[in-house]
Design a protein around this motif. Structure first.
Motif, short mmCIF file in Angstrom:
data_model
loop_
_atom_site.label_atom_id
_atom_site.label_comp_id
_atom_site.label_asym_id
_atom_site.label_seq_id
_atom_site.Cartn_x
_atom_site.Cartn_y
_atom_site.Cartn_z
N GLY A 35 0.77 -1.24 0.00
CA GLY A 35 0.00 0.00 0.00
C GLY A 35 0.80 1.29 0.00
O GLY A 35 0.23 2.37 0.08
N PHE A 36 2.10 1.24 -0.09
CA PHE A 36 2.88 2.48 -0.15
C PHE A 36 3.54 2.60 -1.50
O PHE A 36 3.50 1.69 -2.31
CB PHE A 36 3.90 2.55 1.00
CG PHE A 36 4.92 1.45 1.02
CD1 PHE A 36 6.14 1.61 0.42
CD2 PHE A 36 4.65 0.24 1.66
CE1 PHE A 36 7.08 0.61 0.43
CE2 PHE A 36 5.59 -0.77 1.67
CZ PHE A 36 6.80 -0.59 1.06
N GLU A 37 4.14 3.77 -1.76
CA GLU A 37 4.81 4.03 -3.04
C GLU A 37 6.30 4.24 -2.83
O GLU A 37 6.72 4.74 -1.79
CB GLU A 37 4.23 5.29 -3.69
CG GLU A 37 3.01 5.03 -4.48
CD GLU A 37 2.65 6.21 -5.40
OE1 GLU A 37 3.54 6.98 -5.79
OE2 GLU A 37 1.46 6.32 -5.70
N LYS A 38 7.06 3.86 -3.83
CA LYS A 38 8.50 4.15 -3.85
C LYS A 38 8.77 4.92 -5.12
O LYS A 38 8.28 4.57 -6.18
CB LYS A 38 9.30 2.86 -3.81
CG LYS A 38 9.14 2.13 -2.48
CD LYS A 38 10.26 1.19 -2.21
CE LYS A 38 11.47 1.95 -1.79
NZ LYS A 38 12.45 1.22 -1.06
N SER A 39 9.57 5.98 -5.00
CA SER A 39 9.86 6.83 -6.15
C SER A 39 11.36 6.92 -6.39
O SER A 39 12.16 6.96 -5.46
CB SER A 39 9.31 8.23 -5.92
OG SER A 39 7.91 8.17 -5.80
N TYR A 40 11.70 6.98 -7.66
CA TYR A 40 13.08 7.10 -8.10
C TYR A 40 13.15 8.12 -9.22
O TYR A 40 12.14 8.43 -9.86
CB TYR A 40 13.60 5.76 -8.65
CG TYR A 40 13.62 4.64 -7.64
CD1 TYR A 40 14.78 4.34 -6.95
CD2 TYR A 40 12.49 3.89 -7.38
CE1 TYR A 40 14.80 3.31 -6.03
CE2 TYR A 40 12.49 2.87 -6.45
CZ TYR A 40 13.66 2.58 -5.78
OH TYR A 40 13.68 1.57 -4.87
#
Length: 162
Positions: free
Chosen positions: A118-123
């Motif tokens: 349920g969370f996001e990871k950004s790059y």
């Protein structure tokens, strides 16, 4: 003697179970409540320390990936296929060589992963057009180059060739 006692106890339990039945709707409702409870777990406190981050990173599963052009803000690549999204995520995790931080304006793609928890990871990525160039990836303050194989794999997806 022990076997006889065990059999008698087992028969007594089976006889008692016939009188105590639970409607299927009650069982279904209880299971749905448990499933909702599991989905609504707040993982925020875990991400506030390095031990929590390590725990979460060991069980990261990706639902989808989106890549947008940093300059124009338009969607360049998207996949909701969990296996392809996981492959994209795994490719970004392979460190060929750590580098010094690159200025933000040099990155030409923003990559976002929606995780199963349920969370996001950004790059941020810098993808050079030439075929032999390494892709540069940044997450927070950490910057690294991907190996050529992964760089070419990502380049092929972004160009629509794969």
């Amino acid at each position: 003697m022990k076997k006889v006692c065990f059999v008698l106890c087992l028969l007594a339990l089976l006889c008692a179970c016939d009188e105590r039945t639970v409607p299927a709707s009650t069982v279904t409702a209880t299971m749905e409540q448990q499933m909702q409870t599991e989905i609504e777990i707040d993982l925020g406190p875990l991400t506030e320390n390095s031990v929590g981050e390590a725990l979460l990173s060991s069980i990261e599963e990706v639902k989808c990936v989106t890549v947008t052009d940093s300059e124009r803000g338009e969607l360049v690549y998207e996949s909701k296929d969990d296996m392809l999204s996981q492959s994209f995520y795994d490719a970004l995790q392979i460190v060929h060589e750590e580098t010094e931080e690159v200025e933000e304006e040099l990155y030409n793609y923003n990559v976002s992963f929606a995780m199963q928890l349920g969370f996001e990871k950004s790059y941020q990525m810098k993808v050079k057009p030439q075929q032999n160039g390494h892709v540069t990836v940044q997450e927070g303050e950490k910057t690294w180059l991907l190996p050529e194989t992964e760089s070419n794999w990502i380049r092929a997806r972004l160009s629509g060739l794969a």
